[in-house]
Design a protein around this motif. Structure first.
Motif, mmCIF file in Angstrom:
data_model
loop_
_atom_site.group_PDB
_atom_site.id
_atom_site.type_symbol
_atom_site.label_atom_id
_atom_site.label_comp_id
_atom_site.label_asym_id
_atom_site.label_seq_id
_atom_site.Cartn_x
_atom_site.Cartn_y
_atom_site.Cartn_z
ATOM 1 N N GLN A 215 36.041 40.921 31.022
ATOM 2 C CA GLN A 215 36.013 42.195 31.955
ATOM 3 C C GLN A 215 34.822 42.007 32.955
ATOM 4 O O GLN A 215 33.845 41.624 32.815
ATOM 5 N N SER A 216 35.313 42.129 34.353
ATOM 6 C CA SER A 216 34.569 41.899 35.278
ATOM 7 C C SER A 216 35.225 42.462 36.770
ATOM 8 O O SER A 216 36.461 42.964 36.454
ATOM 9 N N GLY A 217 34.563 42.448 37.767
ATOM 10 C CA GLY A 217 35.035 42.856 38.970
ATOM 11 C C GLY A 217 36.489 42.338 39.344
ATOM 12 O O GLY A 217 37.153 42.718 39.974
ATOM 13 N N GLU A 218 36.587 40.974 38.675
ATOM 14 C CA GLU A 218 37.762 40.370 39.233
ATOM 15 C C GLU A 218 39.083 40.671 38.397
ATOM 16 O O GLU A 218 40.106 40.223 38.718
ATOM 17 N N THR A 219 38.871 41.351 37.315
ATOM 18 C CA THR A 219 39.928 41.454 36.419
ATOM 19 C C THR A 219 41.179 42.601 36.853
ATOM 20 O O THR A 219 42.110 42.790 36.440
ATOM 21 N N GLY A 220 40.851 42.992 37.904
ATOM 22 C CA GLY A 220 42.025 43.980 38.537
ATOM 23 C C GLY A 220 43.180 43.140 38.840
ATOM 24 O O GLY A 220 44.169 43.926 38.900
ATOM 25 N N PHE A 221 43.117 42.154 39.155
ATOM 26 C CA PHE A 221 44.139 41.240 39.483
ATOM 27 C C PHE A 221 45.071 41.105 38.179
ATOM 28 O O PHE A 221 46.097 41.134 38.118
ATOM 29 N N PHE A 222 44.271 40.950 36.762
ATOM 30 C CA PHE A 222 45.025 40.698 35.715
ATOM 31 C C PHE A 222 45.707 42.309 35.181
ATOM 32 O O PHE A 222 46.545 42.251 34.588
ATOM 33 N N ARG A 223 44.885 43.273 35.354
ATOM 34 C CA ARG A 223 45.259 44.524 35.089
ATOM 35 C C ARG A 223 46.528 44.730 35.618
ATOM 36 O O ARG A 223 47.641 45.332 35.176
ATOM 37 N N LYS A 224 46.653 44.801 36.848
ATOM 38 C CA LYS A 224 47.906 44.771 37.628
ATOM 39 C C LYS A 224 49.166 44.053 37.239
ATOM 40 O O LYS A 224 50.048 44.635 37.230
#
Length: 309
Positions: A215-224
């Protein structure tokens, strides 16, 4: 009204979105696309459509090239109706297409012969971030060229990173970035299939991912990516598998060129190519359907996704 005259060659989803952003900022924009109806769409936004790259060059001080591949970049620049035939010496061409480093170097050499300056400006972001100036740009160009065009680039992007003085360095940075992004994407899809095969519902496993060390600021890519899988949304989500296959192919080619082994990237590339062969009109998350077919499970959400701070 901004005084710099801008052009855009390639009015696909990204090119047209970037043109809209520039028009909103007050720049006059002239655009060309091989499909005349795309130029008509630009005119509806307040821009000017042109019948050839040459005419874009005649109307512009700075031109952004956003076409699909390296051959299209070169085709748009050369010939009697090419951009280089119409643009005045001293003009700047910003190549934002994702192509191979050697291809952007060839384009820069062609432009230099005509007295034109070339900037290799690779892009991270998509059609939703482009119209609002929220792209990330990796620029390979002389420092003075970057500063001369910083107003344009900062209109398009929240981040402008100077990664090198030579054309080709922007594409190199993009190739390395997408090697990470797409390999991670395939690993995420494989992990979901693994969990489903062992009986863990997709939403529970996604919860584990979100609460874990990744979990980090970059995981929005994976959430989407995962949200698209849960929604069974595989078409027109902004990440066509044809583009993914082309982009990761560039990363693999760069690895060959540099003599750098890319074990996981190459494996991801084969998965993506297989997905493209099976689902050529869909988006990259369609790879999950191949994994589901192999495992005999469906990755799905059983409960509403909780919200996290």
């Amino acid at each position: 009204m901004a005084s710099k005259r801008l052009g855009v060659i390639g009015l696909g989803d990204m090119g047209l979105a970037m043109a809209r952003c520039l028009l909103t900022a007050g720049y006059p924009v002239t655009g060309y696309d091989v499909r005349p109806e795309r130029a008509t769409m630009l005119e509806a936004e307040g821009g000017v459509g042109a019948a050839s790259p040459k005419l874009v060059g005649q109307a512009s001080d700075t031109v952004i090239v956003m076409v699909f591949n390296g051959q299209q970049v070169l085709d748009s620049l050369q010939g009697e109706e090419g951009l280089a035939a119409g643009m005045a010496s001293g003009g700047t061409v910003i190549i934002t297409s994702t192509i191979e480093p050697r291809e952007v170097r060839a384009a820069a050499a062609l432009l230099a012969e005509k007295g034109l300056r070339a900037m290799d400006c690779s892009v991270s972001g998509g059609r939703t971030t482009a119209p609002i100036g929220q792209l990330a740009l990796m620029v390979g160009a002389a420092s003075e060229d970057l500063e001369a065009q910083r107003d344009v680039l900062e209109t398009l992007a929240h981040t402008v990173q100077h990664v090198g003085e030579e054309p080709g360095m922007g594409q190199t940075a993009k190739a390395a970035l997408q090697a990470f992004m797409y390999t991670s994407s395939i690993a995420m899809l494989e992990a979901l299939a693994l969990g489903a095969s062992a009986g863990i519902p997709g939403d529970i496993l996604h919860d584990v991912f979100r609460r874990s060390a990744i979990q980090s600021g970059e995981t929005g890519f994976f959430r989407k990516l995962v949200d698209f899988v849960f929604a069974r949304d595989f078409i027109d989500t902004g990440s066509q598998i044809s583009v993914t296959a082309k982009d990761v192919g560039i990363s693999v080619a760069m690895g060959h060129e540099c003599g750098t082994p890319l074990f996981t990237t190459a494996a991801a590339y084969e998965m993506i190519k297989a997905g493209f062969a099976r689902y050529p009109d869909e988006d990259k998350q369609s790879v999950i359907k191949m994994l589901e077919a192999v495992t005999g499970v469906t990755v799905e959400r059983q409960t509403p996704m909780p919200e996290f701070d």
